[in-house]
Design a protein around this motif. Sequence first.
Motif, PDB file in Angstrom:
ATOM      1  N   HIS A 112       1.152  -1.152   0.200  1.00 53.85           N
ATOM      2  CA  HIS A 112       0.234   0.006   0.037  1.00 53.85           C
ATOM      3  C   HIS A 112       0.841   1.475  -0.220  1.00 53.85           C
ATOM      4  O   HIS A 112       1.719   1.706   0.748  1.00 53.85           O
ATOM      5  CB  HIS A 112      -0.927   0.066   1.383  1.00 53.85           C
ATOM      6  CG  HIS A 112      -1.793   1.567   1.349  1.00 53.85           C
ATOM      7  ND1 HIS A 112      -2.545   1.118   0.325  1.00 53.85           N
ATOM      8  CD2 HIS A 112      -1.962   2.169   2.463  1.00 53.85           C
ATOM      9  CE1 HIS A 112      -3.210   2.791   0.850  1.00 53.85           C
ATOM     10  NE2 HIS A 112      -3.196   2.948   2.079  1.00 53.85           N
ATOM     11  N   SER A 120       1.289   4.403   1.418  1.00 53.57           N
ATOM     12  CA  SER A 120       0.578   4.773   2.365  1.00 53.57           C
ATOM     13  C   SER A 120       1.205   6.771   2.501  1.00 53.57           C
ATOM     14  O   SER A 120       0.613   7.188   2.873  1.00 53.57           O
ATOM     15  CB  SER A 120       0.499   4.094   3.892  1.00 53.57           C
ATOM     16  OG  SER A 120       2.782   3.927   3.866  1.00 53.57           O
ATOM     17  N   THR A 180      -6.484  -0.184   8.937  1.00 50.97           N
ATOM     18  CA  THR A 180      -7.718   0.158   9.430  1.00 50.97           C
ATOM     19  C   THR A 180      -8.435  -1.319  10.041  1.00 50.97           C
ATOM     20  O   THR A 180      -8.440  -1.951   9.042  1.00 50.97           O
ATOM     21  CB  THR A 180      -8.575   1.245   9.118  1.00 50.97           C
ATOM     22  OG1 THR A 180      -9.349   2.348   9.916  1.00 50.97           O
ATOM     23  CG2 THR A 180      -8.169   1.525   7.785  1.00 50.97           C
ATOM     24  N   ARG A 237     -11.246   7.858   2.539  1.00 52.27           N
ATOM     25  CA  ARG A 237     -12.152   6.423   2.730  1.00 52.27           C
ATOM     26  C   ARG A 237     -10.113   5.563   2.621  1.00 52.27           C
ATOM     27  O   ARG A 237      -9.424   5.952   2.053  1.00 52.27           O
ATOM     28  CB  ARG A 237     -12.496   6.391   1.399  1.00 52.27           C
ATOM     29  CG  ARG A 237     -12.712   4.583   0.739  1.00 52.27           C
ATOM     30  CD  ARG A 237     -14.280   4.096   1.782  1.00 52.27           C
ATOM     31  NE  ARG A 237     -14.739   2.754   1.561  1.00 52.27           N
ATOM     32  CZ  ARG A 237     -14.470   1.630   1.682  1.00 52.27           C
ATOM     33  NH1 ARG A 237     -13.105   1.926   2.816  1.00 52.27           N
ATOM     34  NH2 ARG A 237     -14.838   0.332   1.643  1.00 52.27           N
ATOM     35  N   GLU A 238     -10.366   4.019   3.018  1.00 49.19           N
ATOM     36  CA  GLU A 238      -8.870   3.701   2.890  1.00 49.19           C
ATOM     37  C   GLU A 238      -9.964   2.017   3.067  1.00 49.19           C
ATOM     38  O   GLU A 238     -10.119   1.878   3.987  1.00 49.19           O
ATOM     39  CB  GLU A 238      -8.559   4.125   4.203  1.00 49.19           C
ATOM     40  CG  GLU A 238      -7.240   3.599   4.722  1.00 49.19           C
ATOM     41  CD  GLU A 238      -6.158   3.564   3.435  1.00 49.19           C
ATOM     42  OE1 GLU A 238      -5.142   3.553   4.038  1.00 49.19           O
ATOM     43  OE2 GLU A 238      -6.154   4.281   2.834  1.00 49.19           O
ATOM     44  N   ALA A 259      -0.108   7.650   6.620  1.00 49.61           N
ATOM     45  CA  ALA A 259      -1.611   7.339   6.637  1.00 49.61           C
ATOM     46  C   ALA A 259      -1.904   8.499   5.158  1.00 49.61           C
ATOM     47  O   ALA A 259      -2.432   9.762   5.964  1.00 49.61           O
ATOM     48  CB  ALA A 259      -2.481   7.028   7.552  1.00 49.61           C
ATOM     49  N   LEU A 260      -2.565   8.030   4.531  1.00 45.84           N
ATOM     50  CA  LEU A 260      -3.353   9.101   3.698  1.00 45.84           C
ATOM     51  C   LEU A 260      -2.898  10.344   3.050  1.00 45.84           C
ATOM     52  O   LEU A 260      -2.861  11.836   4.013  1.00 45.84           O
ATOM     53  CB  LEU A 260      -5.095   9.265   3.603  1.00 45.84           C
ATOM     54  CG  LEU A 260      -5.782   7.643   4.556  1.00 45.84           C
ATOM     55  CD1 LEU A 260      -7.043   8.225   5.044  1.00 45.84           C
ATOM     56  CD2 LEU A 260      -6.040   7.347   3.251  1.00 45.84           C
TER      57      LEU A 260
END
Length: 479
Positions: free
Chosen positions: A235, A237, A272, A283-284, A407-408
């Motif tokens: 991912h 990230s 998550t 959204r994840e 994250a995001l």
Amino acid sequence: MSDVTGGEGRELRALMARVPSVERVMASAVFEPLIADYGRTQTLTMLRATLDAWRTDAQAGRASVDALTDTMLGHAVSLRLAKHTQSRVRSVFNLTGTVLHTNLGRALLPDEAVRAVADVLTRPANLEFDLDTGARGDRDDLVNDLICELTGAEAATVVNNNAAAVLLTLSALAPRKEVIVSRGELVEIGGAFRIPDIMSRAGAKLREVGTTNRTHLKDYDEAINAKTALLMKVHCSNYAVTGFTKEVTTAELAPLARERGLPVAVDLGSGTLVDLAQWGLPREATVRETVEAGADLVTFSGDKLLGGPQAGLIVGRKDLIAKIKKHPLKRALRVGKLTLAALEAVLRLYRSPETLQTRLTTLRLLTRPADAMRLAAERIQPALQRMTGDAFAVACEPMFSQIGSGALPVDVLPSYGLTVRLAGGKRAGGQLNRIEKKLRAMPRPVIGRIADGALWLDLRCLEEFDEAAFIAQLEGEGA
């Protein structure tokens, strides 16, 4: 006061003769509380250091005999002891605007986890003891059922961080074999930690497919050979590739992997357990969704979006988890009772999703209303203005926070806080740095950020229960 300024030999010897006996000073009433608090050994060491410093000043003509009274020596030694015994791990005010700040400890634990850790810190616990059979147990059993319940996986194991989870997975499943990864997913995380490097350390050979921006299913298919151990997705990230892009999803990759008899491992990074969109957050993909999409193994962090302690979780097929747990590295990377106690307490909160927003600290901070931060900024502004002085202008302003820890990365959260600029619109130069340093030097250091000619103090992570202490510290009353 009798100051020495000349350094003449006779005067210096006379001054040195005024140095009191160490034993006499230690026996004085002034030193009794210091010895009671810090012990005789440390107090004696600091007294000798204080007297040595005085002698150095005397030789340079800077000393005063007033400093040799019991009261003055006690004060000087007290300051030295306080500094000497101060913990290097200190609580700070995180006003950076980054909720999961890697350098500031990432996720804050909820009260339930703190109580669980305190309990196992002070009492024996069944870390590796099966209470049903009376035999030796497996420490993973303390959290396995709960992890599987929340993720839909067959089995699980826990190590000390997600990097360790990836290293262990590759070491157990792909030694001296190839692991196929899209070129666009060869990420580097903090500390120059790179996926290609970890593969090399695990004894696996990286097989890149596709290009930086586009990878197709046929790229994986054509790369599979007799040496292939697994297909891996990572991912991204901590960055995003936009525009003319193509990614092969886990759901697309899984059928190919099954057809060719290979497992699919997905490094989710932050990881998550719930859909964050229900609270208005970006959204994840959740761990459960990734498992249901066909991933045979999923690795993710415990101290990021999960909101728990530092840990690396590996979930997936029972046979693969069993093989991973048998690898010698598992013992080296396993977690202790404190991590397991905190992790279990945090995971239990997910059983009550309707209360998660208020009870899970990370989620509470990520969803904090901007109005609450604006009101806090208005209450704090006068105290910060007094601390910085008239040379600076302190204003309440909207700003943007970020989730942090990769994250995001392209998503920001509307926030509110305080800015400090040089009054009159002048260029601040190094003056802002002095204010920032002064805040960092406070009893409970204040960590903000300097950007665009201003010092930014984002209040997202300053909750109401800490606000009074923060204001008191600004006003010089301590915290």
